[in-house]
Design a protein around this motif. Structure first.
Motif, PDB file in Angstrom:
ATOM      1  N   GLY A  86      24.323  59.482  25.741  1.00 44.07           N
ATOM      2  CA  GLY A  86      23.203  58.834  26.427  1.00 44.07           C
ATOM      3  C   GLY A  86      23.424  57.348  26.609  1.00 44.07           C
TER       4      GLY A  86
ATOM      5  N   GLU B  15      21.136  67.569  22.570  1.00 43.91           N
ATOM      6  CA  GLU B  15      20.388  67.435  23.821  1.00 43.91           C
ATOM      7  C   GLU B  15      19.169  66.537  23.650  1.00 43.91           C
ATOM      8  OE1 GLU B  15      19.591  71.533  24.696  1.00 43.91           O
ATOM      9  OE2 GLU B  15      21.687  71.950  25.183  1.00 43.91           O
ATOM     10  N   ARG B  16      18.441  66.713  22.561  1.00 49.24           N
ATOM     11  CA  ARG B  16      17.247  65.884  22.321  1.00 49.24           C
ATOM     12  C   ARG B  16      17.610  64.422  22.088  1.00 49.24           C
ATOM     13  NH1 ARG B  16      13.405  69.805  18.609  1.00 49.24           N
ATOM     14  NH2 ARG B  16      12.836  71.184  20.321  1.00 49.24           N
TER      15      ARG B  16
ATOM     16  N   GLY C 297      14.243  60.296  28.851  1.00 48.04           N
ATOM     17  CA  GLY C 297      14.107  61.348  29.851  1.00 48.04           C
ATOM     18  C   GLY C 297      12.821  62.131  29.717  1.00 48.04           C
ATOM     19  N   SER C 298      12.394  62.670  30.846  1.00 49.99           N
ATOM     20  CA  SER C 298      11.223  63.543  30.892  1.00 49.99           C
ATOM     21  C   SER C 298      11.525  64.657  31.888  1.00 49.99           C
ATOM     22  CB  SER C 298       9.984  62.764  31.342  1.00 49.99           C
ATOM     23  OG  SER C 298      10.059  62.472  32.725  1.00 49.99           O
TER      24      SER C 298
ATOM     25  N   ILE D  68      17.956  64.303  34.834  1.00 51.43           N
ATOM     26  CA  ILE D  68      18.898  64.243  33.721  1.00 51.43           C
ATOM     27  C   ILE D  68      19.153  65.669  33.255  1.00 51.43           C
ATOM     28  CG2 ILE D  68      19.230  63.520  31.320  1.00 51.43           C
ATOM     29  CD1 ILE D  68      17.244  61.279  31.806  1.00 51.43           C
ATOM     30  N   CYS D  69      20.397  65.962  32.931  1.00 54.89           N
ATOM     31  CA  CYS D  69      20.653  67.247  32.295  1.00 54.89           C
ATOM     32  C   CYS D  69      21.576  67.047  31.102  1.00 54.89           C
ATOM     33  CB  CYS D  69      21.232  68.270  33.274  1.00 54.89           C
ATOM     34  SG  CYS D  69      22.972  68.093  33.611  1.00 54.89           S
TER      35      CYS D  69
ATOM     36  N   LEU E  87      18.456  62.866  25.521  1.00 47.93           N
ATOM     37  CA  LEU E  87      17.255  62.568  26.306  1.00 47.93           C
ATOM     38  C   LEU E  87      16.459  61.403  25.731  1.00 47.93           C
ATOM     39  CD1 LEU E  87      15.997  66.169  27.132  1.00 47.93           C
ATOM     40  CD2 LEU E  87      17.024  64.514  28.701  1.00 47.93           C
TER      41      LEU E  87
END
Length: 79
Positions: A64, A4-5, A13-14, A19-20, A8
């Motif tokens: 991503g 996930e990190r 992403g923030s 974004i998921c 992002l």
């Protein structure tokens, strides 16, 4: 969380970006789902990745990059 990190980070992403990313582990396999949505909700792209737990960061980053390419440079721009 590693997948996930990485996802992002590629998308920059923030908490203000639509974004998921969600990863779960089934035995030693990471199952990842990622989604980006235009700020006005008019368009969305989704991606799935499965792979070895040891490659979680690579799976998230690859997902991503795919969504970044599919959405284009101005995907998150507010009209």
């Amino acid at each position: 969380m590693t997948a996930e990190r990485a996802f992002l980070a590629v998308l920059d992403g923030s908490c203000r970006t639509p974004i998921c990313g969600h990863a779960r582990i089934d035995k030693d396999v990471v199952c990842f789902r990622g989604l980006i949505v235009k700020p006005d909700g008019s368009e969305a792209f989704e991606v799935f990745r499965n792979g070895p737990r040891a490659q979680a960061a690579a799976l998230g980053a690859d997902a991503g990059r795919e969504l970044k390419a599919r959405g284009g440079a101005d995907f998150f721009a507010k009209d």
